[in-house]
Scaffold this active site. Structure first.
Site, mmCIF file in Angstrom:
data_model
loop_
_atom_site.group_PDB
_atom_site.id
_atom_site.type_symbol
_atom_site.label_atom_id
_atom_site.label_comp_id
_atom_site.label_asym_id
_atom_site.label_seq_id
_atom_site.Cartn_x
_atom_site.Cartn_y
_atom_site.Cartn_z
ATOM 1 N N GLU A 1 54.644 -44.986 -87.519
ATOM 2 C CA GLU A 1 55.054 -46.282 -88.452
ATOM 3 C C GLU A 1 54.585 -47.533 -87.939
ATOM 4 O OE1 GLU A 1 59.785 -44.188 -88.937
ATOM 5 O OE2 GLU A 1 59.427 -45.697 -87.318
ATOM 6 N N ASN B 1 61.540 -50.339 -89.287
ATOM 7 C CA ASN B 1 62.648 -49.858 -88.407
ATOM 8 C C ASN B 1 63.860 -51.007 -88.233
ATOM 9 O OD1 ASN B 1 62.113 -46.989 -86.829
ATOM 10 N ND2 ASN B 1 60.086 -48.281 -86.655
ATOM 11 N N THR C 1 59.747 -38.254 -94.186
ATOM 12 C CA THR C 1 60.657 -39.488 -94.174
ATOM 13 C C THR C 1 59.989 -40.587 -94.341
ATOM 14 O OG1 THR C 1 60.859 -39.341 -91.796
ATOM 15 C CG2 THR C 1 62.556 -38.242 -92.963
ATOM 16 N N LYS D 1 55.932 -33.034 -90.032
ATOM 17 C CA LYS D 1 56.371 -34.326 -90.451
ATOM 18 C C LYS D 1 56.821 -35.344 -89.007
ATOM 19 C CE LYS D 1 59.957 -36.072 -90.563
ATOM 20 N NZ LYS D 1 60.699 -37.340 -89.684
ATOM 21 N N THR E 1 60.567 -37.325 -82.889
ATOM 22 C CA THR E 1 60.988 -37.058 -84.197
ATOM 23 C C THR E 1 60.173 -36.351 -85.214
ATOM 24 O OG1 THR E 1 62.245 -38.286 -85.992
ATOM 25 C CG2 THR E 1 60.673 -39.243 -85.496
#
Length: 408
Positions: free
Chosen positions: A281, A403, A158, A184, A195
């Site tokens: 991220e 985000n 993702t 992932k 996640t």
């Protein structure tokens, strides 16, 4: 564990299809705009299976399907995965769609639906687009080449910036056993679990009950020891498939080569966990926190995870600020038993605190240490024999940007 000599070898240019009898595919089917978004992983024969799953009370529909395969059937032959849509918080329709994905894959490859797991990752709360999946499943063409494994690894991503693959081999009963992993995960990383999706394949011969015990133990000190942002997702799972095609005798803790298998699986899991933390991220650095002298290993991991999860510690590392006060504060609020007068802290090789007292240090030296791609923090407690690690990443401006516009 056994007393056998531990043997392990890291393999390059290998991936999820490298153990004997595994095949994979990954394509773009239309859930996402352009990138690959549908994948399949398959064993030539039904494999022993183990799984660990998110502890979030809100769990995505695919987990219901996959848990039935893992816990009720105890064998898995295929796993269908999509990215771009989590199929979470989608009600009864989401469950129906997950079961349809299971049946579509089973029908396409001529196996029983009860042997097919389902995993999804992406946006929460959107009904799955089933037409692209129906069409896409028919286009999946299995293979065992490096490229097929890469296609699979790409199709499960993702917001990840890189694929996460690792492969090792070991010797059991004189035979080479290969263990490979693909994962992932980039944000919403706060296991138990994160996640993340993690898939591990091996040609080792081990039954599902023993495999489940091993995975559960290893998860505590690997996947459950990473954090990016303190959020626990709805879809997370780690699945291990072991098809036995290496031809070794069945593995149990009494097997003379048990250590070889256990340690190799742990290395694979740790590699994947650290890769996820490194790819947080917006992250620019991997942070590793090591704690020793806690009253137990569990307490040590708790403290390490509290430190690496502290937004103030994470932002200090991003800003190359040797603010050890943030570290000791996180140790203090971790909930673990400590004696402030016995705490010592190092950042890299530089001693910052000794027995609760500040130690003079060179700001220039610490800036150099903190500018590295990997930053190691060491905390000593002198409370017992407990030892543990946790991994995370720095917190950057880009994390907010990513985000703030995730759905766009």
């Amino acid at each position: 564990m056994s007393n056998s000599v531990y043997e392990v070898r890291k393999l390059s240019r290998k991936n999820i299809v490298s153990p004997k009898g595994f095949l994979a595919a990954g394509i773009h089917c239309g859930i996402k705009h352009k990138k690959k978004d549908l994948a399949i992983l398959m064993s030539e024969v039904p494999a022993s299976v183990a799984g660990v799953f998110t502890t979030n009370a809100v769990q995505a529909a695919p987990l219901k399907v996959t848990k039935e395969v893992v816990y009720n059937v105890g064998k898995m032959q295929a796993l269908i995965v999509n990215s771009g849509n989590a199929n979470a918080c989608t009600g009864k329709q989401g469950v129906l769609d997950a079961y349809e994905m299971q049946k579509l894959a089973a029908d396409k490859f001529g196996i029983e639906p009860s042997l097919v797991g389902v995993a999804s990752t992406g946006v929460i709360g959107e009904i799955m687009k089933m037409d692209p999946i129906r069409t896409g499943v028919q286009k999946l063409e299995l293979g065992s080449t490096l490229e097929h494994g890469i296609d699979f690894a790409q199709a499960i991503l993702t917001t990840d910036t890189v694929m996460k693959n690792t492969t090792y081999s070991t010797i059991i009963d004189g035979k080479e056993v290969v263990i490979s992993g693909t994962a992932k995960g980039s944000g919403m990383i706060e296991p138990n679990m994160a996640t993340m999706l993690g898939f591990i394949t091996t040609d080792a011969n081990i039954d599902s009950s023993e495999l489940q015990k091993v995975l559960s133990e290893i998860t505590d000190c690997t996947f459950n020891s990473i954090t990016v942002d303190g959020d626990t997702s709805t879809n997370d799972c780690v699945i291990v498939m072991a098809n036995g095609l290496a031809g070794n005798n069945p593995l149990t803790p009494s097997h003379p080569d048990w250590n070889n298998f256990y340690s190799t699986l742990q290395i694979v899991a740790e590699d994947l966990a650290k890769a996820i933390a490194r790819d947080g991220e917006g992250a620019t650095k991997l942070i590793e926190v090591e704690v020793d002298g806690a009253i137990s290993d569990e307490e040590a991991r708790k403290i390490a995870k509290t430190v690496v999860g502290s937004p103030l510690v994470k932002t200090a590392v991003f800003g190359n600020d040797a603010n050890w006060g943030r570290i000791i504060a996180a140790v203090g609020y971790s909930g673990a038993k400590i004696d402030p007068e016995k705490i010592s802290i190092k950042i890299g090789p530089a001693l910052m605190v000794e027995n609760g007292e500040p130690v003079p240090f060179s700001e220039d030296e610490l800036i150099t240490i903190l500018k590295a791609n990997e930053v190691k923090i060491f905390v000593s407690l002198e409370q017992g024999e407990g030892h543990g690690f946790a991994w995370g990443c720095d917190l950057t401006y880009d994390y907010v940007q990513i985000n703030a516009s995730y759905r766009s």
